[in-house]
Write a protein that holds these residues in place. Structure first.
Motif, mmCIF file in Angstrom:
data_model
loop_
_atom_site.group_PDB
_atom_site.id
_atom_site.type_symbol
_atom_site.label_atom_id
_atom_site.label_comp_id
_atom_site.label_asym_id
_atom_site.label_seq_id
_atom_site.Cartn_x
_atom_site.Cartn_y
_atom_site.Cartn_z
ATOM 1 N N ALA A 125 0.829 -1.211 0.000
ATOM 2 C CA ALA A 125 0.000 0.000 0.000
ATOM 3 C C ALA A 125 0.859 1.254 0.000
ATOM 4 O O ALA A 125 0.584 2.200 -0.741
ATOM 5 C CB ALA A 125 -0.933 -0.005 1.208
ATOM 6 N N ILE A 126 1.899 1.283 0.829
ATOM 7 C CA ILE A 126 2.738 2.495 0.913
ATOM 8 C C ILE A 126 3.547 2.666 -0.362
ATOM 9 O O ILE A 126 3.828 3.787 -0.779
ATOM 10 C CB ILE A 126 3.647 2.444 2.167
ATOM 11 N N SER A 127 3.913 1.555 -1.011
ATOM 12 C CA SER A 127 4.637 1.651 -2.281
ATOM 13 C C SER A 127 3.744 2.253 -3.350
ATOM 14 O O SER A 127 4.188 3.069 -4.167
ATOM 15 C CB SER A 127 5.136 0.272 -2.716
ATOM 16 N N SER A 128 2.444 1.865 -3.335
ATOM 17 C CA SER A 128 1.484 2.427 -4.280
ATOM 18 C C SER A 128 1.290 3.918 -4.026
ATOM 19 O O SER A 128 1.247 4.726 -4.960
ATOM 20 C CB SER A 128 0.149 1.691 -4.146
ATOM 21 N N LEU A 129 1.215 4.298 -2.753
ATOM 22 C CA LEU A 129 1.046 5.699 -2.400
ATOM 23 C C LEU A 129 2.260 6.521 -2.822
ATOM 24 O O LEU A 129 2.121 7.632 -3.348
ATOM 25 C CB LEU A 129 0.825 5.829 -0.897
ATOM 26 N N ALA A 130 3.452 5.971 -2.610
ATOM 27 C CA ALA A 130 4.680 6.674 -2.994
ATOM 28 C C ALA A 130 4.728 6.890 -4.500
ATOM 29 O O ALA A 130 5.171 7.940 -4.982
ATOM 30 C CB ALA A 130 5.897 5.874 -2.532
ATOM 31 N N ALA A 131 4.237 5.910 -5.257
ATOM 32 C CA ALA A 131 4.198 6.047 -6.712
ATOM 33 C C ALA A 131 3.221 7.137 -7.122
ATOM 34 O O ALA A 131 3.485 7.931 -8.029
ATOM 35 C CB ALA A 131 3.816 4.714 -7.349
#
Length: 247
Positions: A125-131
């Motif tokens: 989830a945090i990787s998606s948000l960072a993207a």
């Protein structure tokens, strides 16, 4: 807030659901990365170098403030990773934008504090948000380290400690002042003088961050990095009471 930030926050729940679905498809557990034995400096430095297109720095960057608590160690590791790649300004902007948007989003705050969601799902989830935010690689990989190590619940404190390191690197020291009442301008000037004469370089820039706490009864407390200077009336009374009990 910029529209892209709002969209990112609104899509966070979708990212979390997607993470859950991907977990099910993979047989109940998404293996994003092995959670390593804790070493904030090593974890953040390795993560920052990963995917950055450049090898890890040959010379270690020293942080201007020694921080020994866990959040401080993560902040120091982030500072070292960003400074080694000359990305301090970019990473600082990333965290300022992220924290500003997050403070207005109960969804994101709840996500960070959630003790039930698995680390693998939080990492996705945090990787998606960072993207979505299009943050720098150093920022993105550091957020991934926090998720993998179960430290997203400390993201706001770590961001504050990181800002302390960045400010100190430019010769500005943020001094947290606790006073029993509001401090007048002449009082602030006197406190700044005390700090410069006793605790930091006389030529350093000092920024006073004042908090009012009536429970200290009088006097003040100063926090400079890890150092705490307690000149409060409440503490002096407690010390006196303890001394009397020993008589």
């Amino acid at each position: 807030l910029p529209s892209n930030m709002l969209r990112s926050m609104l899509s966070l729940r979708s990212s979390m659901l997607a993470a859950s679905s991907m977990s099910s498809l993979s047989g109940g557990g998404v293996v994003v990365g092995v959670v390593r034995p804790f070493s904030a400096s090593a974890s953040a430095s390795a993560a920052a170098a990963e995917g950055s297109g450049s090898p890890p720095p040959s010379k270690k960057v020293s942080a201007p403030i020694k921080m020994f608590d866990l959040d401080g160690r993560y902040a120091t590791a982030l500072y070292q990773a960003a400074a080694s790649q000359n990305k301090l300004d970019a990473v600082k902007r990333d965290f300022e934008s992220l924290v500003q948007a997050a403070k207005g989003s109960p969804t994101f705050t709840g996500f960070c504090m959630d003790p039930v969601m698995s680390r693998d799902k939080k990492t996705l989830a945090i990787s998606s948000l960072a993207a979505d935010f299009k943050v720098d690689n150093v920022t993105a990989n550091f957020l991934k380290v926090l998720a993998e190590n179960g430290r997203l619940n400390s993201i706001f404190t770590i961001s504050e400690r990181f800002e302390e390191q960045v400010n100190a690197s430019s010769g500005t020291f943020v001094v947290k002042v606790t006073s029993a009442s509001e401090v007048a301008p002449d009082g602030l000037a006197a406190l700044e003088k005390i700090v410069k004469e006793n605790y930091v370089d006389a030529n350093a820039k000092v920024k006073l961050d004042v908090t009012v706490d009536e429970s200290i009864m009088g006097g003040f407390k100063l926090q400079i990095g890890e150092r705490m200077i307690d000149k409060s009336v409440a503490t002096k009374l407690n010390q006196l009471e303890q001394a009397l009990h020993k008589m």
